[in-house]
Design a protein around this motif. Structure first.
Motif, short mmCIF file in Angstrom:
data_model
loop_
_atom_site.label_atom_id
_atom_site.label_comp_id
_atom_site.label_asym_id
_atom_site.label_seq_id
_atom_site.Cartn_x
_atom_site.Cartn_y
_atom_site.Cartn_z
N VAL A 52 0.85 -1.19 0.00
CA VAL A 52 0.00 0.00 0.00
C VAL A 52 0.89 1.24 0.00
O VAL A 52 0.92 2.01 -0.96
N ALA A 53 1.66 1.42 1.07
CA ALA A 53 2.68 2.47 1.13
C ALA A 53 2.15 3.86 0.79
O ALA A 53 2.80 4.62 0.09
N LEU A 54 0.94 4.17 1.28
CA LEU A 54 0.40 5.52 1.10
C LEU A 54 0.28 6.20 2.46
O LEU A 54 0.11 5.53 3.48
N PRO A 55 0.35 7.55 2.49
CA PRO A 55 0.13 8.23 3.77
C PRO A 55 -1.30 8.02 4.27
O PRO A 55 -2.23 7.94 3.48
N ILE A 56 -1.43 7.95 5.59
CA ILE A 56 -2.72 7.66 6.21
C ILE A 56 -3.18 8.89 6.99
O ILE A 56 -2.45 9.43 7.81
N LEU A 57 -4.43 9.27 6.73
CA LEU A 57 -5.06 10.38 7.42
C LEU A 57 -6.08 9.77 8.39
O LEU A 57 -6.96 9.02 7.99
N CYS A 58 -5.94 10.10 9.68
CA CYS A 58 -6.80 9.53 10.71
C CYS A 58 -8.01 10.44 10.95
O CYS A 58 -7.85 11.64 11.13
N HIS A 59 -9.22 9.87 10.93
CA HIS A 59 -10.43 10.65 11.17
C HIS A 59 -11.05 10.29 12.52
O HIS A 59 -11.12 9.11 12.86
#
Lengths: 347, 347
Positions: free
Chosen positions: B234-241
């Motif tokens: 995956v290796a994508l940045p993660i945005l936490c909601h």
């Protein structure tokens, strides 16, 4: 919480915050605004400055996905004060997308061959015992006629008590006791773990002959519990543990009701029984809240079976008649340390 | 909360409740009692009737598993009143078992080629727009120089806006805008969903060319977020909601601090940025709590990178200088509906 005018404002906030989440004046498409925002159905003052509202949401917004259902029910408004989700009223169409409890009260009773009367559960404690000691304790409980024997929820895969060894030995011990007594006691290991391990431990428990699974959805997520409950290759009863969920219920004017959080939502997630603190034990909860919770475990929800309430948290054996009187016989009594106190007195 | 004597009693409760969960007098093995129960380290009165305690737990109890770490930190005591988990101090040994944020502040800056200054994010709203309308909006935001464009967290896979179509079109629209501007705007779809769909949508988003993922751990579990953040495919940045997590922080004397819940724990779960309500918007939060939260996103935690705080929740464009003044430039400003207000005024 607040005046009538404040309550009306809160209701309007909820209808928007949980759906379009957008200033209505900026939504040019009136169809979106009218069809997708929540709809206030009623607003009643239940006590001075405490109002109860019914708000309905479109199925096409909340959808049939568990996560989005929880999101529309209490996602963003969890961040606002003085709003409590009291109950979910879901349409049959939405409920059809949930399998629900595989066993429920009746199924669990037939597994343990106890068609009537309260069921008894015991916890394998304290943390620190070796797998062999855990198995000995499980054997003793099974010989005493306990119906469900569960791992303490703090038992994970610690160096002093590895999961695989513990579950193999305890399952074997309960099987041996059942052979001697002719009863059908179930051993319920705690499989709460990071997701990949949750799955591996579940498979291991099934192959070792466990009789059920203990899962804490506050730690793994309600949908992870649902996934395991729905798995036909597992097909074991699920015991729901409240770890990490307490904050939701602890203030009566915020969060979620016991009815919803420990009654309705575990049923959506496929649990067959739900552990919670009984009043008068180590945890602050009122008799009214316990009653409310027990009602949530059995309130009609289309095909979703009623599940067992499992009062726990510092119960003493002498309170059994009082607890049965309180809940009726559709209950599992979880008596932890106190069973060992009695055991020690007898030995 | 309470007198010194009450605070001492509470501390003792915590040391037992979170570990052996057993009356100490029944634990015959003194080694278990002494080695595995929590250890009170200090107790300070921070205000009249408000005490702050430091309690340490054995690594062999809390282990290196995320779920058990959260369980020991706040599992059963979530069910008790007037206890707040203020911060986690984890040993390097425990922290080594977490990969942590893959990008963090610096990594995210290099993805969007913005080495200094605040970053800007926009939300694709309102719920109800079609995939084509969402894509048009994404294109417009990308042309305006926004760095991250995220789905509204209410966008799941509804009939009026299917996930696959939305993500394909929006990713394509942002790619097209980037081609015209030469910038590196990231499109961040919401992949929050039941677990099997969470994985499928994540894979779909990767293949469609999404630039990041929005996940609400309150709905899917923190460990599900960690699993995706750790996945090299995956290796994508993660945005936490923060959906469904608000109840934990909303009462200052209970639950978890913003520092822990929106700073430290998302970092353990591998998020690269964490959305939360900024004060003065639609949600009740104080400037002090916002500061506390921002500190949690950057407090030293061995190799775990600092992540971006993402203040949101009814921000207006004219507040940008004030917000940057408050957080400094290490911040992502999420401006939702108000960007469209401005957009409309200009057009």
């Amino acid at each position: 919480v607040g005046s009538r005018a404040e309550a009306e404002q809160t209701v309007e906030d909820i209808t928007i915050e949980q759906t379009i989440e957008f200033p209505p004046d900026l939504v040019s498409d009136s169809e979106i605004r009218d069809r997708l925002t929540g709809r206030p159905e009623s607003l009643q003052e239940v006590r001075p400055n405490l109002h109860q509202a019914v708000i309905s949401f479109a199925v096409e917004v909340a959808g049939v996905e568990f996560t989005q259902l929880l999101n529309v029910a209490f996602g963003n408004i969890s961040l606002k004060r003085s709003i409590r989700l009291v109950r979910l009223d879901l349409s049959d169409g939405v409920l059809r997308s949930f399998r629900g409890p595989r066993f429920g009260r009746r199924g669990l009773r037939s597994l343990v061959e106890a068609p009537t009367g309260p069921l008894y559960a015991a916890a394998l404690k304290p943390l620190g015992l070796s797998p062999r000691q855990i198995a000995e304790l499980a054997y003793r409980f099974a010989m005493e006629g306990i119906h469900l024997i569960k791992d303490d929820h703090g038992l994970a895969d610690q160096p002093f008590c590895r999961f695989d060894e513990r579950v193999s030995l305890a399952a074997e011990a309960v099987r041996r006791a059942n052979g001697e007594t002719g009863r059908k006691c179930l051993y319920v290991p705690n499989v709460t773990a990071p997701l990949s391990e949750l799955r591996r431990r579940t498979r291991f428990a099934v192959s070792a002959g466990a009789g059920g699974l203990l899962i804490a959805p506050g730690l793994v997520g309600f949908d992870a519990m649902r996934e395991i409950a729905d798995d036909d290759s597992v097909a074991l009863p699920i015991l729901c543990h409240p770890a990490f969920l307490g904050t939701f219920v602890i203030n009566a004017d915020q969060g979620l009701s016991q009815f919803a959080l420990f009654g309705q939502i575990p049923r959506l997630a496929g649990a067959d029984a739900c552990i919670f603190p009984h009043y008068g034990g180590r945890f602050p909860i009122s008799p009214g809240e316990c009653k409310d919770l027990a009602e949530g475990t059995a309130v009609p929800m289309a095909h979703l079976r009623p599940i067992f309430p499992v009062p726990a948290g510092g119960m003493r054996k002498e309170r059994v008649p009082e607890i049965v009187d309180f809940y009726g016989s559709e209950v599992i009594l979880l008596i932890g340390a106190d069973l060992q106190r009695c055991g020690e007195k007898r030995s």
